[in-house]
Design an enzyme around this catalytic site. Sequence first.
Site, mmCIF file in Angstrom:
data_model
loop_
_atom_site.group_PDB
_atom_site.id
_atom_site.type_symbol
_atom_site.label_atom_id
_atom_site.label_comp_id
_atom_site.label_asym_id
_atom_site.label_seq_id
_atom_site.Cartn_x
_atom_site.Cartn_y
_atom_site.Cartn_z
ATOM 1 N N LEU A 133 -14.317 -19.083 41.088
ATOM 2 C CA LEU A 133 -14.237 -18.057 40.049
ATOM 3 C C LEU A 133 -15.267 -18.318 38.968
ATOM 4 O O LEU A 133 -15.741 -19.444 38.797
ATOM 5 C CB LEU A 133 -12.836 -18.033 39.443
ATOM 6 C CG LEU A 133 -11.699 -17.685 40.414
ATOM 7 C CD1 LEU A 133 -10.355 -17.800 39.723
ATOM 8 C CD2 LEU A 133 -11.898 -16.299 41.002
ATOM 9 N N CYS A 134 -15.584 -17.276 38.215
ATOM 10 C CA CYS A 134 -16.535 -17.339 37.109
ATOM 11 C C CYS A 134 -16.196 -18.503 36.178
ATOM 12 O O CYS A 134 -15.027 -18.697 35.864
ATOM 13 C CB CYS A 134 -16.474 -16.019 36.350
ATOM 14 S SG CYS A 134 -17.657 -15.905 35.011
ATOM 15 N N PRO A 135 -17.177 -19.281 35.807
ATOM 16 C CA PRO A 135 -18.615 -19.116 35.987
ATOM 17 C C PRO A 135 -19.191 -19.920 37.152
ATOM 18 O O PRO A 135 -20.407 -20.029 37.269
ATOM 19 C CB PRO A 135 -19.164 -19.650 34.660
ATOM 20 C CG PRO A 135 -18.261 -20.809 34.350
ATOM 21 C CD PRO A 135 -16.884 -20.335 34.822
#
Length: 86
Positions: free
Chosen positions: A16-18
């Site tokens: 998941l981000c980042p």
Amino acid sequence: MTQTPGESVLDTRGLLCPLPVIRTQERVRTLADGTELTVLASDPGTMEDIPAWCRVHGHTLLSKARDGRLCTFRLRIGKRQAASAP
């Protein structure tokens, strides 16, 4: 997915981000200018994040696609050339 010389694949699915952008940046540091990098991701935010990262860092986004949860990006490492800028 078959790789050819001058091509690299980075699988960030499940991150998941980042993290997909961070992993992309880490991989790019190891590649020569002109190398094509295919990034696979499952985080839908990468559809905006990876192209923005390319613009900021001067890499060429050759293509981006989404098929269900799979996001696929093809990048050319190095300075953008005016004729190939999307």
